[in-house]
Design a protein around this motif. Sequence first.
Motif, short mmCIF file in Angstrom:
data_model
loop_
_atom_site.label_atom_id
_atom_site.label_comp_id
_atom_site.label_asym_id
_atom_site.label_seq_id
_atom_site.Cartn_x
_atom_site.Cartn_y
_atom_site.Cartn_z
N PRO A 210 0.81 -1.23 0.00
CA PRO A 210 0.00 0.00 0.00
C PRO A 210 0.85 1.28 0.00
O PRO A 210 0.40 2.30 -0.53
CB PRO A 210 -0.79 -0.10 1.31
CG PRO A 210 -0.67 -1.51 1.77
CD PRO A 210 0.54 -2.10 1.14
N HIS A 211 2.07 1.25 0.56
CA HIS A 211 2.86 2.49 0.63
C HIS A 211 3.56 2.80 -0.71
O HIS A 211 4.23 3.82 -0.82
CB HIS A 211 3.89 2.42 1.76
CG HIS A 211 4.97 1.41 1.53
ND1 HIS A 211 4.88 0.09 1.94
CD2 HIS A 211 6.17 1.51 0.90
CE1 HIS A 211 5.97 -0.56 1.58
NE2 HIS A 211 6.77 0.27 0.94
N ILE A 212 3.41 1.95 -1.69
CA ILE A 212 4.07 2.20 -2.98
C ILE A 212 3.05 2.74 -3.99
O ILE A 212 2.11 2.03 -4.38
CB ILE A 212 4.76 0.92 -3.50
CG1 ILE A 212 5.90 0.54 -2.55
CG2 ILE A 212 5.29 1.12 -4.93
CD1 ILE A 212 6.62 -0.75 -2.91
N ASP A 213 3.24 4.01 -4.39
CA ASP A 213 2.35 4.62 -5.38
C ASP A 213 2.94 4.55 -6.78
O ASP A 213 2.25 4.42 -7.77
CB ASP A 213 2.08 6.09 -5.04
CG ASP A 213 1.17 6.21 -3.83
OD1 ASP A 213 0.32 5.31 -3.66
OD2 ASP A 213 1.32 7.18 -3.07
N GLY A 214 4.27 4.66 -6.85
CA GLY A 214 4.92 4.63 -8.16
C GLY A 214 6.29 3.98 -8.02
O GLY A 214 6.72 3.69 -6.89
N PRO A 215 6.99 3.77 -9.15
CA PRO A 215 8.27 3.06 -9.13
C PRO A 215 9.29 3.70 -8.18
O PRO A 215 10.07 2.98 -7.55
CB PRO A 215 8.76 3.16 -10.58
CG PRO A 215 7.60 3.59 -11.39
CD PRO A 215 6.56 4.15 -10.50
N ASP A 216 9.24 5.02 -8.02
CA ASP A 216 10.23 5.69 -7.16
C ASP A 216 10.13 5.26 -5.70
O ASP A 216 11.07 5.44 -4.93
CB ASP A 216 10.07 7.21 -7.24
CG ASP A 216 10.43 7.74 -8.62
OD1 ASP A 216 11.00 6.95 -9.40
OD2 ASP A 216 10.12 8.91 -8.91
N ASP A 217 8.97 4.76 -5.33
CA ASP A 217 8.77 4.38 -3.92
C ASP A 217 9.34 3.01 -3.58
O ASP A 217 9.35 2.62 -2.42
CB ASP A 217 7.26 4.37 -3.59
CG ASP A 217 6.63 5.73 -3.77
OD1 ASP A 217 7.35 6.74 -3.61
OD2 ASP A 217 5.43 5.79 -4.10
N ILE A 218 9.76 2.26 -4.60
CA ILE A 218 10.25 0.89 -4.32
C ILE A 218 11.63 0.96 -3.69
O ILE A 218 12.58 1.50 -4.28
CB ILE A 218 10.30 0.04 -5.62
CG1 ILE A 218 8.90 -0.04 -6.23
CG2 ILE A 218 10.86 -1.35 -5.34
CD1 ILE A 218 8.87 -0.72 -7.60
N GLY A 219 11.75 0.45 -2.47
CA GLY A 219 13.04 0.42 -1.80
C GLY A 219 13.53 -1.01 -1.67
O GLY A 219 12.76 -1.96 -1.88
N PHE A 220 14.81 -1.18 -1.29
CA PHE A 220 15.32 -2.54 -1.23
C PHE A 220 14.68 -3.35 -0.10
O PHE A 220 14.58 -4.57 -0.18
CB PHE A 220 16.85 -2.59 -1.12
CG PHE A 220 17.38 -3.92 -1.58
CD1 PHE A 220 17.52 -4.20 -2.93
CD2 PHE A 220 17.68 -4.92 -0.66
CE1 PHE A 220 17.95 -5.45 -3.37
CE2 PHE A 220 18.11 -6.18 -1.09
CZ PHE A 220 18.26 -6.43 -2.44
N THR A 221 14.21 -2.66 0.95
CA THR A 221 13.53 -3.43 2.00
C THR A 221 12.23 -4.04 1.48
O THR A 221 11.82 -5.10 1.94
CB THR A 221 13.22 -2.56 3.24
OG1 THR A 221 12.70 -1.32 2.79
CG2 THR A 221 14.46 -2.31 4.06
N ASP A 222 11.60 -3.39 0.49
CA ASP A 222 10.40 -3.99 -0.11
C ASP A 222 10.80 -5.26 -0.87
O ASP A 222 10.12 -6.29 -0.80
CB ASP A 222 9.72 -3.01 -1.07
CG ASP A 222 9.33 -1.71 -0.36
OD1 ASP A 222 8.72 -1.80 0.71
OD2 ASP A 222 9.66 -0.62 -0.88
N ILE A 223 11.90 -5.15 -1.60
CA ILE A 223 12.40 -6.31 -2.35
C ILE A 223 12.73 -7.45 -1.39
O ILE A 223 12.33 -8.60 -1.59
CB ILE A 223 13.65 -5.90 -3.18
CG1 ILE A 223 13.23 -4.91 -4.28
CG2 ILE A 223 14.36 -7.13 -3.77
CD1 ILE A 223 14.38 -4.32 -5.07
N SER A 224 13.45 -7.11 -0.32
CA SER A 224 13.88 -8.18 0.59
C SER A 224 12.69 -8.74 1.38
O SER A 224 12.64 -9.94 1.65
CB SER A 224 14.99 -7.69 1.52
OG SER A 224 14.51 -6.71 2.39
#
Length: 436
Positions: A210-224
Amino acid sequence: MKTVLTLILCAVSTAGLTQTLPDAVTDDLYAPVDLAEAELGQLLFYDAILSGNRTVSCASCHHPDFATADGVSLSIGDGGIGLGPDRRVDPDNPPEERIPRNAPALFNLGAKEFTVMFHDGRLEADPSHPSGLRSPMDADMATGFASVLSAQTMFPVLSRDEMAGSFRENDVALAVRQGRIGGQGGAWDLLSRRVADVPDYAARFRAVYPHIDGPDDIGFTDISNALAVFMAWEWRSDTSPFDAHLRGAPLTGPARDGMELFYGPAGCSVCHSGPFQTDHRFHAMGVPQIGPGKSATFEDHHRDEGRFRVTGNSADLYAFRTPSLRNVAKTGPWGHAGAHTDLTQFVRDHLDPVASLARYDRSQVIWPAFEAADFAVLDDPEEIGAIAQAVRHTPVRLNDTEIASIVAFLNSLTDPAALTGRLGIPAAVPSGLPLP
Ligand code: HEC
Ligand code: HEC
């Protein structure tokens, strides 16, 4: 029928057992899983996009065909071609340094009791730290991990020889070399931007978090976090014959004899305790040291002092984490450096670690790129003496039939459903890169 079964059960649970069997594994031992998040993690796990040179994925060393490990004594990451025992050093791009430890299997890491990672436990949940973790990165460590398993995933991508590659070859490795890890333009950010640039990933991240609105919001903690949820879901393992036994089915023949030895006179369950056959603690078991060993840049030796390298406490010299034994019959080679390629021989040597160090047969090693120096520790009586001296385990004497029974019991921990995995290997990954 019911009475007969109860009678059999009573016989099983009393005969020969001096330690009680663990309780059957239940859902509440695991953190809940969001399936869409696991599916996103599945794609990332098999995608070489997370490696500096886009050639290595997590699955290169943790593959379901090899029970979530890689079937070799010591892994080859960046600079390798092929999979499992067929993996070879790429002559045009050999790794600069080799990986010192055996790739562990990934079963049940979503169970809440797994709060310590790696053979030496250098990553550990610690609520008293601001990040909730104790790790080699400490103050530099990012925050926002959903679990220790998620935090673990931050490390392989930074390792030159696992996934990052050489600083001469790519931006991620260069950032690592220059000490730029967290923050904008750091190694984790560079990898996140790569992933965010793939439209399929961008859409999936937006759908899952839910906290991701666009590509810029993707952080590595989301990936991990996604990778961690995938591993937790995919390789939960609690449907082996031993689990069936704990839920009421009889275990018979040598496996039952082996179980009685394991939870009785052989003393295995002193360390291999609990539902997953591990106390999550560290013990010096004199397991042979092969390969490059674990040394700092300024050191020149082939030792691996295990837990001691983390704590500096001499009581921890040559101690390694007790591994879970789930699916252990399929996860060879065994030992922290993968020095054993025969499970029966491992168990025989493990019963009397000091005596067996002297008779270790080095011809068994499965590693295509082995060098003479990889036996430096075993060739040095002083080094062997130091490993032997650290062992506090009293030898246990068992005959060949008893050892075979223990191995039969270990085979009853094999869980076909977990070996296949729940989501399996994807047909393709969003980056379009080849699968391992
Ligand atoms: C080149 C091989 C290689 C690659 C690629 C690799 N790993 Fe590993 N992995 C290892 C080795 C070796 C260890 C053990 C290191 C140690 O204990 O010092 C390990 C440890 C782990 C552990 C700790 C397990 C435990 O019980 O302590 C997890 C979890 C893990 N890897 C997940 C991953 C994920 C996720 C990726 C991809 C982001 C990945 N690995 C990529 C080789 C690899
Ligand atoms: C004093 C604690 C202790 C006892 C007792 C013990 N183990 Fe272990 N076991 C360990 C540790 C620690 C390791 C990892 C050692 C290493 O790799 O350096 C290990 C490794 C193993 C492995 C290899 C697993 C892998 O993935 O590489 C097997 C199999 C195993 N033990 C089975 C047994 C059996 C069977 C018994 C009883 C006969 C037993 N252990 C008794 C602590 C113990």
